[in-house]
Write a protein that holds these residues in place. Structure first.
Motif, PDB file in Angstrom:
ATOM      1  N   LEU A  19     -10.816   1.382   6.512  1.00 61.66           N
ATOM      2  CA  LEU A  19     -11.896   1.629   7.461  1.00 61.66           C
ATOM      3  C   LEU A  19     -11.777   0.703   8.671  1.00 61.66           C
ATOM      4  CD1 LEU A  19     -14.515   3.097   8.167  1.00 61.66           C
ATOM      5  CD2 LEU A  19     -15.746   1.322   6.899  1.00 61.66           C
ATOM      6  N   ALA A  20     -11.480  -0.558   8.437  1.00 64.40           N
ATOM      7  CA  ALA A  20     -11.330  -1.520   9.533  1.00 64.40           C
ATOM      8  C   ALA A  20     -10.146  -1.134  10.421  1.00 64.40           C
ATOM      9  CB  ALA A  20     -11.152  -2.928   8.984  1.00 64.40           C
ATOM     10  N   LEU A  73     -11.108   1.860  12.560  1.00 64.48           N
ATOM     11  CA  LEU A  73     -12.010   1.418  13.624  1.00 64.48           C
ATOM     12  C   LEU A  73     -11.248   0.706  14.731  1.00 64.48           C
ATOM     13  CD1 LEU A  73     -15.208   0.657  11.842  1.00 64.48           C
ATOM     14  CD2 LEU A  73     -15.163   0.559  14.306  1.00 64.48           C
ATOM     15  N   THR A 121     -10.986   2.087  18.572  1.00 62.60           N
ATOM     16  CA  THR A 121     -11.426   1.223  19.668  1.00 62.60           C
ATOM     17  C   THR A 121     -10.311   1.039  20.701  1.00 62.60           C
ATOM     18  OG1 THR A 121     -12.949   0.052  18.209  1.00 62.60           O
ATOM     19  CG2 THR A 121     -12.334  -1.057  20.243  1.00 62.60           C
TER      20      THR A 121
END
Length: 148
Positions: free
Chosen positions: A10-11, A14, A18
């Motif tokens: 998930l990180a 993200l 970004t």
């Protein structure tokens, strides 16, 4: 999947999203060069040659759509710049029902602006909402080149 692995995935997603967002944002509204030296005919824009309204010295061609949120502001900016310069015109081409024109000019987002010189040759392309000072700078460059 283990909670730790899911959290790392998930990180990472993200972080990638970004980075892509920042890159797209930085390129939006930037002036880019155009390759080719074929004049743009009104018919290739889906316009009638008699009413196209190209400028004698330069033309700002705005590609927009009915549902484009940033197109009205872009239209105001381009009209103001064109009005302030003798021989410069602004032409708005609605692509809503003209996918053929969008494909012909490779328009992937609206607004997109082409800056044509007096010979109707595309000299610059701006994807996204252009800043007034960038358009003026590009017009100055084109108009200066035409005097040489």
């Amino acid at each position: 999947m283990e909670p730790g692995t899911a959290l790392v995935a998930l990180a990472a997603a993200l972080l990638v999203a970004t980075a892509v967002g920042v890159l797209v944002r930085r390129r939006d509204g930037r002036v880019g060069a155009v390759r080719g030296d074929d004049p743009v005919a009104p018919s290739t824009l889906g316009l009638d040659a008699a009413t196209a309204g190209f400028g004698e010295r330069a033309t700002l061609v705005q590609f927009s759509t009915e549902y484009c949120a940033r197109c009205p502001a872009t239209r105001r900016v381009l009209r103001e710049v064109a009005t302030a310069r003798p021989g410069v015109a602004h032409v708005d081409v609605d692509l809503t029902h003209r996918p053929d024109v969008a494909r012909r000019f490779g328009v992937l987002q609206t607004p997109t602006t082409l800056v044509l010189d007096g010979d109707r040759i595309a000299r610059a392309r701006i994807g996204g909402a252009p800043r007034s000072e960038d358009v003026v700078r590009e017009l100055d460059r084109i108009l200066e080149d035409s005097r040489v």
